[in-house]
Motif scaffolding. Structure first.
Motif, PDB file in Angstrom:
ATOM      1  N   TYR A  16       0.848  -1.191   0.000  1.00 21.37           N
ATOM      2  CA  TYR A  16       0.000   0.000   0.000  1.00 21.37           C
ATOM      3  C   TYR A  16       0.887   1.246   0.000  1.00 21.37           C
ATOM      4  CZ  TYR A  16      -3.722  -3.174   1.621  1.00 21.37           C
ATOM      5  OH  TYR A  16      -4.626  -4.205   1.743  1.00 21.37           O
ATOM      6  N   ASN A  17       0.351   2.337  -0.550  1.00 20.01           N
ATOM      7  CA  ASN A  17       1.067   3.606  -0.459  1.00 20.01           C
ATOM      8  C   ASN A  17       1.214   4.042   0.995  1.00 20.01           C
ATOM      9  OD1 ASN A  17      -0.239   4.339  -3.505  1.00 20.01           O
ATOM     10  ND2 ASN A  17       1.865   4.950  -3.090  1.00 20.01           N
ATOM     11  N   THR A  18       2.363   4.600   1.318  1.00 23.54           N
ATOM     12  CA  THR A  18       2.636   5.089   2.664  1.00 23.54           C
ATOM     13  C   THR A  18       2.296   6.577   2.742  1.00 23.54           C
ATOM     14  OG1 THR A  18       4.407   3.470   2.970  1.00 23.54           O
ATOM     15  CG2 THR A  18       4.428   5.406   4.411  1.00 23.54           C
ATOM     16  N   GLU A  19       1.491   6.951   3.727  1.00 29.47           N
ATOM     17  CA  GLU A  19       1.055   8.337   3.888  1.00 29.47           C
ATOM     18  C   GLU A  19       1.610   8.923   5.184  1.00 29.47           C
ATOM     19  OE1 GLU A  19      -3.309   8.140   1.756  1.00 29.47           O
ATOM     20  OE2 GLU A  19      -3.130   7.397   3.811  1.00 29.47           O
ATOM     21  N   ALA A  20       1.884  10.211   5.154  1.00 30.23           N
ATOM     22  CA  ALA A  20       2.393  10.903   6.342  1.00 30.23           C
ATOM     23  C   ALA A  20       1.283  11.045   7.378  1.00 30.23           C
ATOM     24  CB  ALA A  20       2.935  12.274   5.955  1.00 30.23           C
TER      25      ALA A  20
END
Length: 310
Positions: free
Chosen positions: A283-287
């Protein structure tokens, strides 16, 4: 060795003429996403290929300069050894009471021959890095050691390994194997799990979701050090940008663990995938603001990354 430098000079000259009459003094390999000029406040520069080629001309020139310096040092060392050997043969008996005359002659001859052998060898070494999400290296003069498949532990298993691997597409098996499952440690292929916030370029694949993830283990011979920098798209001065993209990892609520992995901005997929087999899920990593300093970091934005060599 001298011939190899001449050949390299010819190669650089051909490339130099091909891509233009001047190169930037900045030795970085510049690469950013292909965003419109209005998004970055400046007019587009030369194409990525031209920038890469010019920067690698500079890198080759620096490498040849170092090779020439090493050759001069080796020649000077050989000359000193030759001079000492001539004096030794001329001034018998030995100047070193602890060694016989023949031992000293043999020592000098061995040193000279070894140095000459080293001076004729091609430079070796360099850096090895993995380009996740792609099947090939991006930069000229970079070789692919393995064109593989991203693999790791099952996304919802509480145990197993936490690292990810680039496994070969054509495995070799040992002489003793057993059918069935006995050990309890497994390795699975990986799938992209894309949400509506998918930030990737679709230049190489129109759909990533549920498709299997390729990888390429790359070898760049002229730069021995590698570095992955999260939350950046550009490399420090003097470093070469091998590729840039976005961080991906496992979902926060799954039992399995993964490492943060820098996936290329324009990912490819493995042919024949897309059937939602699960396995390792990316999955994309988000801040997430809090202990992560915001502003600068923005809550919920996808975190970028860049792989650099020097």
């Amino acid at each position: 060795m001298a011939r190899s430098i001449i050949d390299a000079c010819i190669l650089v000259s051909v490339i130099y003429v091909t891509v233009g009459q001047s190169t930037s003094a900045d030795s970085r390999c510049v690469y950013t996403f292909n965003v419109p000029a209005s998004d970055c406040g400046q007019t587009p520069g030369p194409s990525v290929d031209d920038q890469l080629l010019k920067s690698h001309v500079i890198a080759l020139q620096a490498q040849m300069k170092q090779m020439a310096s090493d050759m001069r040092a080796m020649r000077e060392h050989i000359d000193r050894q030759d001079s000492e050997l001539r004096n030794l043969k001329k001034d018998r008996p030995t100047s070193d009471p602890g060694r016989t005359y023949n031992e000293q002659v043999l020592l000098h001859e061995t040193t000279i021959n070894h140095t000459r052998t080293l001076s004729q060898q091609s430079p070796t070494g360099g850096a090895v890095y993995t380009r996740w999400g792609r099947k090939t290296a991006r930069i000229y003069f970079t070789g692919v050691i393995i064109a593989g498949v991203l693999a790791g532990s099952y996304y919802d298993h509480p145990g197993g390994a936490s690292n990810v691997l680039c496994v070969h597409r054509d495995p070799e098996w040992g002489p003793k194997t057993t059918s069935g499952y006995q050990s309890g440690s497994y390795i699975y292929g990986a799938e992209y799990e894309m949400k509506p916030n998918d930030p990737f370029s679709k230049a190489n694949a129109q759909s990533l979701h549920n498709n299997n993830v390729p990888c390429a283990v790359c070898h760049v011979t002229s730069r021995p050090t590698k570095l992955m920098i999260p939350a950046r798209l550009t490399c420090p001065d003097g470093w070469c940008n091998e590729y840039a993209g976005y961080l991906m990892s496992g979902w926060h609520n799954h039992k399995g663990r993964t490492t943060y992995t820098c996936v290329d901005n324009a990912p490819e997929v493995i042919d024949g995938g897309g059937s939602d087999q699960n396995g390792l899920l990316f999955y994309n990593t988000e801040a997430k603001c809090g202990s992560l300093p915001c502003p600068k970091y923005i809550d919920g934005w996808e975190v970028t990354c860049v792989v650099c060599t020097k």
